[in-house]
Motif scaffolding. Structure first.
Motif, mmCIF file in Angstrom:
data_model
loop_
_atom_site.group_PDB
_atom_site.id
_atom_site.type_symbol
_atom_site.label_atom_id
_atom_site.label_comp_id
_atom_site.label_asym_id
_atom_site.label_seq_id
_atom_site.Cartn_x
_atom_site.Cartn_y
_atom_site.Cartn_z
ATOM 1 N N ALA A 128 28.129 -42.261 31.757
ATOM 2 C CA ALA A 128 28.015 -40.860 31.336
ATOM 3 C C ALA A 128 28.707 -40.642 29.987
ATOM 4 O O ALA A 128 28.213 -39.873 29.145
ATOM 5 C CB ALA A 128 28.613 -39.946 32.396
ATOM 6 N N GLY A 131 26.414 -41.923 27.411
ATOM 7 C CA GLY A 131 25.325 -40.964 27.222
ATOM 8 C C GLY A 131 25.753 -39.777 26.400
ATOM 9 O O GLY A 131 24.981 -39.260 25.573
ATOM 10 N N ARG A 132 26.989 -39.321 26.600
ATOM 11 C CA ARG A 132 27.513 -38.199 25.812
ATOM 12 C C ARG A 132 27.612 -38.589 24.343
ATOM 13 O O ARG A 132 27.285 -37.799 23.450
ATOM 14 C CB ARG A 132 28.882 -37.787 26.361
ATOM 15 C CG ARG A 132 29.462 -36.507 25.755
ATOM 16 C CD ARG A 132 30.811 -36.205 26.388
ATOM 17 N NE ARG A 132 31.323 -34.907 25.991
ATOM 18 C CZ ARG A 132 31.998 -34.652 24.873
ATOM 19 N NH1 ARG A 132 32.251 -35.651 24.018
ATOM 20 N NH2 ARG A 132 32.423 -33.435 24.595
ATOM 21 N N ALA A 135 24.232 -38.647 22.807
ATOM 22 C CA ALA A 135 23.680 -37.295 22.639
ATOM 23 C C ALA A 135 24.271 -36.576 21.436
ATOM 24 O O ALA A 135 23.730 -35.556 21.000
ATOM 25 C CB ALA A 135 23.913 -36.473 23.898
ATOM 26 N N ASP A 145 24.030 -31.000 27.906
ATOM 27 C CA ASP A 145 23.538 -31.652 29.119
ATOM 28 C C ASP A 145 24.289 -32.959 29.379
ATOM 29 O O ASP A 145 24.652 -33.271 30.521
ATOM 30 C CB ASP A 145 22.041 -31.930 29.010
ATOM 31 C CG ASP A 145 21.209 -30.666 29.150
ATOM 32 O OD1 ASP A 145 21.731 -29.655 29.671
ATOM 33 O OD2 ASP A 145 20.033 -30.689 28.729
ATOM 34 N N ALA A 146 24.519 -33.722 28.322
ATOM 35 C CA ALA A 146 25.238 -34.993 28.467
ATOM 36 C C ALA A 146 26.706 -34.756 28.813
ATOM 37 O O ALA A 146 27.300 -35.509 29.598
ATOM 38 C CB ALA A 146 25.120 -35.815 27.185
ATOM 39 N N ASP A 147 27.288 -33.722 28.249
ATOM 40 C CA ASP A 147 28.682 -33.389 28.552
ATOM 41 C C ASP A 147 28.820 -32.991 30.015
ATOM 42 O O ASP A 147 29.741 -33.443 30.713
ATOM 43 C CB ASP A 147 29.143 -32.248 27.644
ATOM 44 C CG ASP A 147 30.594 -31.868 27.905
ATOM 45 O OD1 ASP A 147 31.484 -32.653 27.550
ATOM 46 O OD2 ASP A 147 30.830 -30.774 28.482
#
Length: 239
Positions: A128, A131-132, A135, A145-147
């Protein structure tokens, strides 16, 4: 005020019709708060339906917060307006109020995550975080959304389904509020991956099992994120 007469309802969908008819009696003041409703047999006869249909309708109105059964005494009116459900209450709440509760949830979840995390949880939080960071190259909505996905992974690592469900309920309001916050503050203009260090530190604290450090990081990160103009405006999350 004497109760209005009850007339038989038309067939199908019977339960919904009975609910509507009984709700009208309650909200119209014909059965004030504290009133004991007629028994199921009487209601079934007056409405021209079976007792099982009446029972389902009473259960629905109980769930709506209008009625309450009392063992051995009957079913009583406890409110004349339906109780507002939790998702509706959240949609109507001020973003600042939701954010304060979010802080309490995430601080405790981070502490529990550090105590209960598994290798799979740490791997999920790591993904995650990656992903953040990816993003950060995209627009505010994708970044938010990633956060949220990162924080959801931390909450999941607490292994408390009630906390996880509570956080999930917050997500729609949080998403809208965070997108607005980034637009208002321009926080990502100079640093597209804002607060990356804090998120990386939270991952390390959870992975290391340092409960107090894990709790302290979101407590500091989430403390009073709204500038004064946002608080004074009284803005609420959109419906």
């Amino acid at each position: 005020m004497p109760p209005a007469p009850l007339h038989p309802v038309r067939p199908s969908p019977l339960v919904e019709q009975v609910v509507d008819r009984l709700r009208a009696q309650i909200t119209g003041g014909h059965w004030p708060v504290g009133t004991r409703l007629p028994g199921e047999t009487t209601l079934a006869r007056d409405l021209g339906v079976g007792r099982s249909t009446v029972r389902e309708a009473l259960r629905a109105l109980t769930g709506a917060g209008l009625l309450r059964p009392r063992q051995g005494a009957g079913v009583f009116v406890i409110a004349t307006e339906p109780a507002e459900d939790w998702p509706t209450r959240l949609r109507r709440a001020a973003v600042t109020d939701v954010y304060e509760v979010r802080t309490a949830v995430e601080v405790h979840a981070a502490r529990l995550a550090a105590r209960r995390r598994t290798p799979e949880d740490v791997a999920a939080i790591t993904r995650a975080l990656d992903g953040r960071r990816a993003a950060a190259a995209h627009d505010d909505r994708a970044f938010v959304d990633a956060d949220i996905a990162f924080h959801a992974a931390v909450v999941a690592a607490a292994h408390n389904p009630v906390l996880a469900d509570l956080f999930t309920e917050f997500v729609p309001v949080l998403r809208a509020g965070l997108v607005d916050l980034l637009a208002l503050t321009g926080r990502r203009t100079e640093d597209p991956n804002t607060a990356d260090a804090a998120h990386a530190a939270l991952l390390r604290a959870v992975a290391d099992g340092d409960a107090e450090a894990a709790a302290e990081i979101p407590a500091e990160e989430l403390a009073d994120p709204f500038p004064e103009p946002a608080r004074e405006s009284g803005d609420s999350a959109p419906d």
